[in-house]
Design a protein around this motif. Structure first.
Motif, mmCIF file in Angstrom:
data_model
loop_
_atom_site.group_PDB
_atom_site.id
_atom_site.type_symbol
_atom_site.label_atom_id
_atom_site.label_comp_id
_atom_site.label_asym_id
_atom_site.label_seq_id
_atom_site.Cartn_x
_atom_site.Cartn_y
_atom_site.Cartn_z
ATOM 1 N N UNK A 28 28.845 36.353 -45.078
ATOM 2 C CA UNK A 28 28.032 37.267 -44.270
ATOM 3 C C UNK A 28 28.857 38.021 -43.230
ATOM 4 N N UNK A 29 30.077 37.577 -42.997
ATOM 5 C CA UNK A 29 30.976 38.243 -42.040
ATOM 6 C C UNK A 29 32.384 38.212 -42.618
ATOM 7 N N UNK A 30 32.517 38.792 -43.817
ATOM 8 C CA UNK A 30 33.776 38.676 -44.553
ATOM 9 C C UNK A 30 34.935 39.326 -43.817
ATOM 10 N N UNK A 31 34.704 40.473 -43.206
ATOM 11 C CA UNK A 31 35.800 41.156 -42.535
ATOM 12 C C UNK A 31 36.364 40.332 -41.382
ATOM 13 N N UNK A 32 35.490 39.703 -40.626
ATOM 14 C CA UNK A 32 35.969 38.861 -39.522
ATOM 15 C C UNK A 32 36.765 37.675 -40.067
ATOM 16 N N UNK A 33 36.311 37.082 -41.150
ATOM 17 C CA UNK A 33 37.029 35.963 -41.755
ATOM 18 C C UNK A 33 38.362 36.410 -42.344
ATOM 19 N N UNK A 34 38.376 37.616 -42.924
ATOM 20 C CA UNK A 34 39.611 38.124 -43.527
ATOM 21 C C UNK A 34 40.679 38.391 -42.474
ATOM 22 N N UNK A 35 40.272 38.748 -41.272
ATOM 23 C CA UNK A 35 41.247 38.978 -40.207
ATOM 24 C C UNK A 35 42.060 37.713 -39.949
ATOM 25 N N UNK A 36 41.375 36.566 -39.877
ATOM 26 C CA UNK A 36 42.079 35.300 -39.704
ATOM 27 C C UNK A 36 42.908 34.973 -40.941
ATOM 28 N N UNK A 37 42.362 35.239 -42.120
ATOM 29 C CA UNK A 37 43.078 34.951 -43.359
ATOM 30 C C UNK A 37 44.373 35.755 -43.447
ATOM 31 N N UNK A 38 44.320 37.003 -42.999
ATOM 32 C CA UNK A 38 45.526 37.817 -43.005
ATOM 33 C C UNK A 38 46.614 37.212 -42.135
#
Length: 664
Positions: free
Chosen positions: A113-123
């Motif tokens: 539901x908040x993929x972009x926020x999670x992807x920031x950490x993943x990056x």
């Protein structure tokens, strides 16, 4: 683009034969800890990261035919170490935490539901060069909001395995286990920001962290992370969603309203306390009766069998150890119900809204919005709440919050509230208990306003960044597991403290100070215990409870608030039965004796004296463990000053309550 350093780095961590280490990484409220609980079950240990008060949970995970060690890292939005939590996560991933090695694999938990926020950490995680598996949660909630995250496409874009999981209902856990075990052999690397194309095994890699590198420096230099997040989101089709009002949006219109939302919050708390008094009471009585009846009878039979009947050993066992065990067991159902209700509210997503509503009140007293979280934790236990203040970035905010935390009514005080409320106000016990918590909130607000004048720079509170999770139906097994674990922790911690304290109390009661009695054969009123309490009790005459039983109980409260109830129970248990007008009254024998003594000491205003006693319990100095932690946070001088000030405040409030209450 090609690179000359794309061979697998020896720094990534070696796959262990016996127990590879897997670290869960993710934002707060993505289901990471729920996933950890599901995978490890009861096989968990909790420790503080060295030099910090940040908890690290580890547990055994039997998955994919292998025994694994799983570590649950603190939730974080970034690896830029600006707080203690973020620093611990960064050091955990780089193997810099004392006593820990670099993990063999990272399981990155992403919120659909908040993929972009999670992807920031993943990056940022990709910059560690660690093998990675991605677990995507909240996919059902995302679909309801018009967002579909295709795991197959996401896996191709990231170049690592991606698994859909639903930790609340246990779906996808076996697939995740098999994927992790396979990944330990294949060492999949994230195609993160600035990835380079390499020929080994068809994989792409990032520049792995070298011993001379600073991960923080690498994060600062990675300006392309945001571009990478946008690119990945576009490729998986998660960058846009239907423009419509979701169920959570509709509910939040009410629950986040400054007036209606606060009214709902107070209503939820009132219902919670009513449930703990109405539902838990019969179970509490049964548990206490079981120890006082069959268990005590068995102990008496055993001491008689070995020739110790009537000895001090029998007295210690019955009046000390078993009395403590009975008190502890009687309150376990109460704590379980409380923790169960809190787990339901947390898993449903409501607790985050409660924090946001409370934040508005905190801004009125000039505190950083993040100070709300330690204060909320304080209603569970003051000790971890004080530890949580260390994550606040402003020194003045840390000081003020640490001074206010002891005014929050911890769960240990709840046992005292219920005993006194049920004894004196049986028809309104829930309302009385609720009033104590309202009083605690008012004390925090008043204390904050006063401290704001002393620490003037607290008025510059920064805006609070708080992600509100979508509302969801709580998982039954999850909340039961959480409530059970917290109740067990209460049983272990409070149980040991109470039994030790009651043993010490028994020693004081066994030592005669008058009357020529033998050791362990002395009326309570002739013991050293009563002598000390009687010398102090006149101080409480203006508050209406000039009685040594009450004073002695308050004295033991310095060790732990749970022992206030235990002290009352034990002092009346060994005291000689007294003839009074409450012999046939409704309620327990302990309640009847409390009513009799409070009525006598207050001149017939027992109810007012009981409320004054509760107010003193609410406001006076917390347990010794909390004082020790407060000293570590604030230093010795400020802690001592707070200790004296809080005692004075509690006495003044108790006197005021009784003097006003006795007029009616």
């Amino acid at each position: 683009m090609s690179c000359s350093h794309c061979e697998p780095s020896d720094n990534r961590g070696t796959v262990l034969v016996d127990s590879p280490t897997i670290v869960l990484v993710g934002n707060p409220n993505v289901g990471k800890s729920t996933l950890f609980n599901k995978l490890t079950g009861a096989h968990q240990t909790i420790r503080n990261a060295p030099g910090t008060t940040v908890d690290l949970s580890s547990g055994g995970w039997s998955g994919g035919g292998r025994e694994l060690t799983l570590i649950d890292s603190p939730g974080t939005y970034s690896l830029l170490a600006r707080s203690a939590d973020e620093e611990v996560v960064t050091e955990l991933l780089t193997g810099e935490i004392e006593g820990s090695k670099k993990p063999d694999l990272v399981v990155a938990v992403l919120d659909a539901t908040a993929l972009q926020r999670s992807l920031y950490l993943l990056g940022q995680v990709s910059k560690t060069g660690l093998p990675t598996v991605v677990a995507v949660t909240m996919t059902d909630v995302a679909r309801a909001e018009g967002v579909t995250v295709d795991s197959t496409v996401l896996s191709k874009v990231l170049s690592v395995p991606v698994v859909d999981v639903d930790p609340r209902h246990g779906r996808g856990l076996e697939v995740l286990a098999d994927t992790v075990v396979k990944a330990l052999g294949t060492q999949p690397l994230l195609r993160g920001p600035g990835a380079c194309n390499c020929a080994h095994g068809g994989q792409c890699c990032n520049d792995p962290v070298k011993d001379s590198d600073s991960l923080v420096d690498r994060m600062v230099e990675a300006d392309d992370v945001f571009d990478w997040v946008e690119d990945v989101s576009a490729q998986v089709g998660a960058g846009s969603r239907r423009v419509e009002t979701t169920f959570s949006d509709k509910v939040d219109r009410v629950l986040l309203n400054p007036v209606a939302g606060l009214a709902v919050l107070l209503g939820v708390l009132w219902a919670l306390f009513q449930a703990t008094t109405a539902v838990a009471a019969p179970v509490m009585e049964w548990a206490e009766g079981f120890v006082a009846g069959p268990v005590t009878d068995g102990a008496l039979w055993l001491t008689g069998l070995v020739g110790l009947s009537g000895s001090w050993v029998e007295s210690l066992l019955i009046d000390g150890v078993l009395a403590g065990i009975g008190v502890v067991l009687s309150f376990v159902p109460l704590m379980f119900i409380m923790f169960l209700a809190l787990a339901l509210l947390e898993d449903s997503g409501y607790l985050a809204r409660a924090a946001l509503l409370a934040d508005r009140l905190m801004r009125a007293i000039g505190l950083d919005g993040r100070a709300v979280l330690p204060l909320i934790v304080g209603f569970g236990c003051n000790l971890p709440a004080l530890a949580a203040t260390k994550s606040l970035p402003n020194a003045a905010h840390r000081t003020v919050t640490a001074l206010l935390v002891p005014l929050t009514s911890c769960a240990a005080r709840l046992t005292v509230y219920i005993l006194i409320a049920a004894a004196f106000f049986p028809d309104h016990a829930g309302t009385v208990v609720f009033g104590m918590y309202v009083g605690s909130v008012l004390l925090v607000i008043a204390g904050g306003l006063l401290l704001r004048l002393i620490f003037k720079d607290t008025s510059s509170a920064d805006p609070l960044f708080l992600v509100l999770p979508s509302y969801q139906r709580p998982g039954v097994s999850t909340v039961l597991l959480i409530a059970g674990r917290r109740a067990l922790a209460f049983l272990k911690g409070a149980g040991v403290t109470i039994v030790i304290m009651l043993t010490l109390m028994w020693c004081l009661m066994a030592i005669p100070v008058r009357g020529g009695h033998d050791i362990a054969d002395v009326p309570v009123e002739d013991s050293l215990y009563a002598e000390i309490a009687e010398s102090v009790s006149p101080v409480f005459a203006p508050a209406g409870f000039d009685d040594w039983h009450a004073t002695a109980a308050l004295m033991t409260g310095f060790v732990a608030k749970e022992t206030v109830v235990a002290a009352l129970a034990q002092s009346y248990q060994v005291d000689e039965p007294a003839e009074n007008d409450y012999a046939d009254a409704e309620g327990s024998d302990l309640g009847a004796r409390l009513r009799a003594d409070f009525d006598e000491s207050s001149g017939g205003h027992g109810g007012a004296a009981a409320i004054a006693f509760l107010v003193f319990v609410l406001a006076y100095t917390p347990c010794a463990a909390t004082l020790a932690e407060q000293k570590r946070v604030l230093g010795g001088k400020l802690t001592f000053a707070a200790f004296v000030a809080q005692l004075a405040l509690a006495w003044l409030l108790a006197v005021a309550v009784f003097q006003i209450g006795s007029l009616f």
